[in-house]
Design an enzyme around this catalytic site. Structure first.
Site, PDB file in Angstrom:
ATOM      1  CG  ASP A 223      -2.028  -0.919   1.248  1.00 48.07           C
ATOM      2  OD1 ASP A 223      -2.097  -1.753   0.343  1.00 48.07           O
ATOM      3  OD2 ASP A 223      -2.871  -0.821   2.173  1.00 48.07           O
TER       4      ASP A 223
ATOM      5  CG  HIS B 262      -4.888   2.473   0.298  1.00 49.76           C
ATOM      6  ND1 HIS B 262      -5.928   2.214  -0.567  1.00 49.76           N
ATOM      7  CD2 HIS B 262      -5.041   1.615   1.338  1.00 49.76           C
ATOM      8  CE1 HIS B 262      -6.681   1.252  -0.067  1.00 49.76           C
ATOM      9  NE2 HIS B 262      -6.185   0.881   1.096  1.00 49.76           N
TER      10      HIS B 262
ATOM     11  CG  HIS C 195      -4.812   1.130   5.620  1.00 53.23           C
ATOM     12  ND1 HIS C 195      -5.698   0.246   6.188  1.00 53.23           N
ATOM     13  CD2 HIS C 195      -4.119   0.410   4.704  1.00 53.23           C
ATOM     14  CE1 HIS C 195      -5.555  -0.944   5.621  1.00 53.23           C
ATOM     15  NE2 HIS C 195      -4.603  -0.877   4.715  1.00 53.23           N
TER      16      HIS C 195
HETATM   17 ZN   LIG Z   1      -3.830  -3.017   0.735  1.00 57.20          ZN
END
Ligand SMILES: [Zn+2]
Length: 229
Positions: free
Chosen positions: A69, A73, A179
């Site tokens: 990632d 993202h 994330h």
């Molecule tokens: Zn991912």
């Protein structure tokens, strides 16, 4: 040879050690997050059916299987996968074994003397259990916002996890937060590793995503070679 954290990397090659594949196979209907479309792998030409040769077609997301990632993202102005420095996920990496069977928590991370700039691969119970089927292993061990923050504060270079998502599938808010916390400080996240064949210790890591122009993530092959405990 190069030296990081006082340990010598042997990416330039010594014949006495073996590379271990820590990526998972890309195949039709492979495991995926429930809200993402399933991978579709098919044959456009098929020599088994009388065609002159064989050629595969793939209908696949950028987050299928073993992949990296990029900050893009979750951040519109974040770095894209084709902008990733090549050494972000290549060079020395440390495999840390996580004992907690629920999640990766800051308390456990705290015992590992994590240093800025490290590439860390976390081996959890996922590696032994999660890839037995293509069904989602719902109880996978992953980062919490608190452990993501711990790693962000340490300014590690890259983190890898032995399942297809760094955050929980049971809580969308947590999944996104994990994330965002890692990506906002520029940590590259490797997801979908299988670490069943490796133990805790120092390794050479080679892991490079496909050069998806402007992409938020990229499929990758990942291999490691042991240096020391
Ligand atoms: Zn991912």
């Amino acid at each position: 040879m190069s030296e990081e954290n006082g340990i010598t990397s042997r990416l330039d090659g010594t014949p006495d050690s073996e590379w271990i594949d820590i990526s998972i196979p890309v195949r039709d209907a492979m495991v995926h997050m429930p809200k993402d479309p399933a991978a579709r792998i098919y044959r456009i030409y098929d020599a088994d059916k009388g065609d002159i040769g064989t050629m595969y077609g793939m209908d696949i997301t950028s987050h299928a299987g073993t992949h990296i990632d990029a900050p893009r993202h979750f951040f519109r102005d974040g770095k894209t996968i084709d902008e990733m420095p090549l050494d972000a996920t290549m060079g020395l990496a440390r495999v840390i074994e996580i004992n907690d069977t629920e999640s990766i928590k800051p308390e456990e991370l705290n015992a590992h003397n994590i240093q800025p700039g490290e590439r860390l691969l976390f081996k959890t119970i996922n590696s032994l259990k999660a890839y037995e089927t293509d069904e989602l292993f719902k109880d996978y061990v992953c980062f919490t916002p608190a452990s993501a923050q711990f790693l962000a504060d340490k300014r590690v270079r890259a983190v890898g996890l032995d399942y297809i998502a760094a955050g929980s599938n049971k809580n969308d808010e947590d999944l996104i937060k994990v994330h965002q916390i890692l990506e906002i400080v520029g940590i590259w996240i490797i997801e979908g590793l299988n670490l069943s064949a490796v133990q805790a210790g120092q390794y050479d890591l080679i892991c490079l995503p496909i050069k998806l122009e402007g992409g938020d993530a990229g499929l990758t092959r990942a291999i490691v070679r042991r240096i020391s405990k």
